[in-house]
Motif scaffolding. Sequence first.
Motif, short mmCIF file in Angstrom:
data_model
loop_
_atom_site.label_atom_id
_atom_site.label_comp_id
_atom_site.label_asym_id
_atom_site.label_seq_id
_atom_site.Cartn_x
_atom_site.Cartn_y
_atom_site.Cartn_z
N THR A 152 -5.65 5.01 6.14
CA THR A 152 -6.64 3.95 6.36
C THR A 152 -6.76 3.61 7.84
O THR A 152 -7.88 3.46 8.37
CB THR A 152 -6.24 2.68 5.58
N ALA A 165 -6.39 11.96 9.93
CA ALA A 165 -6.46 11.29 8.63
C ALA A 165 -6.45 12.31 7.50
O ALA A 165 -5.75 12.14 6.48
CB ALA A 165 -7.71 10.41 8.56
N GLY A 222 -7.26 0.01 13.50
CA GLY A 222 -6.76 1.30 13.07
C GLY A 222 -5.43 1.64 13.71
O GLY A 222 -4.50 2.11 13.05
N TRP A 270 0.81 -1.22 0.00
CA TRP A 270 0.00 0.00 0.00
C TRP A 270 0.85 1.27 0.00
O TRP A 270 0.44 2.29 -0.52
CB TRP A 270 -0.91 0.02 1.24
N LEU A 288 -8.65 6.47 9.71
CA LEU A 288 -10.09 6.48 9.42
C LEU A 288 -10.80 5.32 10.13
O LEU A 288 -11.91 5.49 10.67
CB LEU A 288 -10.32 6.40 7.91
N ALA A 289 -10.17 4.15 10.13
CA ALA A 289 -10.76 3.02 10.85
C ALA A 289 -10.85 3.31 12.34
O ALA A 289 -11.85 3.00 13.00
CB ALA A 289 -9.93 1.75 10.60
N LYS A 337 -0.95 5.60 2.39
CA LYS A 337 -2.25 4.95 2.29
C LYS A 337 -2.59 4.16 3.54
O LYS A 337 -3.72 4.22 4.05
CB LYS A 337 -2.28 4.03 1.07
N GLN A 338 -1.58 3.45 4.08
CA GLN A 338 -1.84 2.66 5.28
C GLN A 338 -2.10 3.55 6.49
O GLN A 338 -2.94 3.24 7.33
CB GLN A 338 -0.68 1.71 5.56
#
Length: 452
Positions: A339, A441, A372, A331, A342-343, A335-336
């Motif tokens: 992500t 994020a 997350g 990723w 957001l999680a 990106k990681q």
Amino acid sequence: MKGPATVPHEQRQFIVLVTLCAGMFMAILDVNVINIATISIRSEFHASVSAITWAVDAYNLSLCGLMLSGGTLADRYGSRRIWLSGLVLFTCASLGCGMSVAMWQLILFRILQGAGAALFIPASFSLLSAGWPDRHARQQAIGMFGGLVSVAAAAGPVLGGVLVGDFGWRSIFLINLPVGLYGICSGYRLLPAALPSRLRALDFTGQVLAMATLGCLSWVLIQLPEQEWGQSALPFMALASLLCAGGFVMVERKSASPMLPLVFFRSLAFNLANLSGFFINVCYFGSLYALSLILQQYWHYTPFQSGMALLPLAFFLFVGNLSAGRLMRRWGIKKQMVTGLLAGSAGYAGMILLNGQITLLVFISMALLAGGVAFAVPPMTAVVLAGRTRDTAGTASAIHTTFRQTGSLVGIALAGLIFSCTQAPITVLMGLSALVHLLLALMNAVMHSDIP
């Protein structure tokens, strides 16, 4: 000192990673394993709420305040030597905590525990850089290392509940002894003997001002729920914290060998990693501390039941970190990181619905929250170590870990303040944490440039 034993390279790398993880597991575990034991400790020592809070945060105080000096010492005298010295101090202090017969003794040994951890944590990251020179292999090692760190963060209440329920509160400290002895013996034999760099001097003035800043800040946050602002030393301590912080910045700007080299902060990615790490720990450890109090004081869970109620956090942290290191190669760091944040935001938002029992929705929220965190930690560590040489890796990692552990210190104190000032602490804490993660994020998505 005897050099590392002759062992096949791949086998030695694995054992070195296990050894470093053992030390880091204890260090992070002891940040919050005491949460479940607070009621038992208060009962035995007849301690006040502020005294118990000091016992919880004394560890964080010395860990945060001494971390940067620990990184300097690792760079100056060799990461292997400092790692072993820190682990010896931590293990002996754990024995002292378990044998304490008065509250002041427990607080003192908690301070010494934090000092030991402040020595071997930055040295751990320096040893990771030395042992895994290939960037991709190092990212996988960091993923495994960060995974165990995150599991330790969640396992504190779970393991604490089992130990306190069956063996009493002293066992949460005495359990460190066999792990510490293993780390000392294995590390003495197998850790690589990194060459010291004696060019960096210890910044004594900066160290004193850093400890004074954090100490005064801790006093204000911990004592605020029990003391009236205008009729106590709180205004003076708040002013002293601000003055010491200002003095610290001035000293670091003019020092020939600062404990906090400002040159590191010229990198936007480095700054974002530190900011993200700080607020992730504020939210996570503050929420975990509040959950431990609510489960036992409001809903009358036993220590064991409290630990089991928080078990999903440990499980999903472990599962998330099994894949975090590998996914980062596919990723990319940016990106990681986004992500994961957001999680985490979605997970905290779902935790607002927690009301006396773990429903399916709360279970899913725990999975998102823990996953997350698991996804966000390895990218932050990779950013901090990217492009660092062996003689600066310890300091860079110490800066990052100091930001994260300062977040833990502030988060626990703020959670206690919110807990005492509102009738719905879970709603306030989880709502604020969800908002903070969403903002982080967005910042990382807009401002962060990925590392090739």
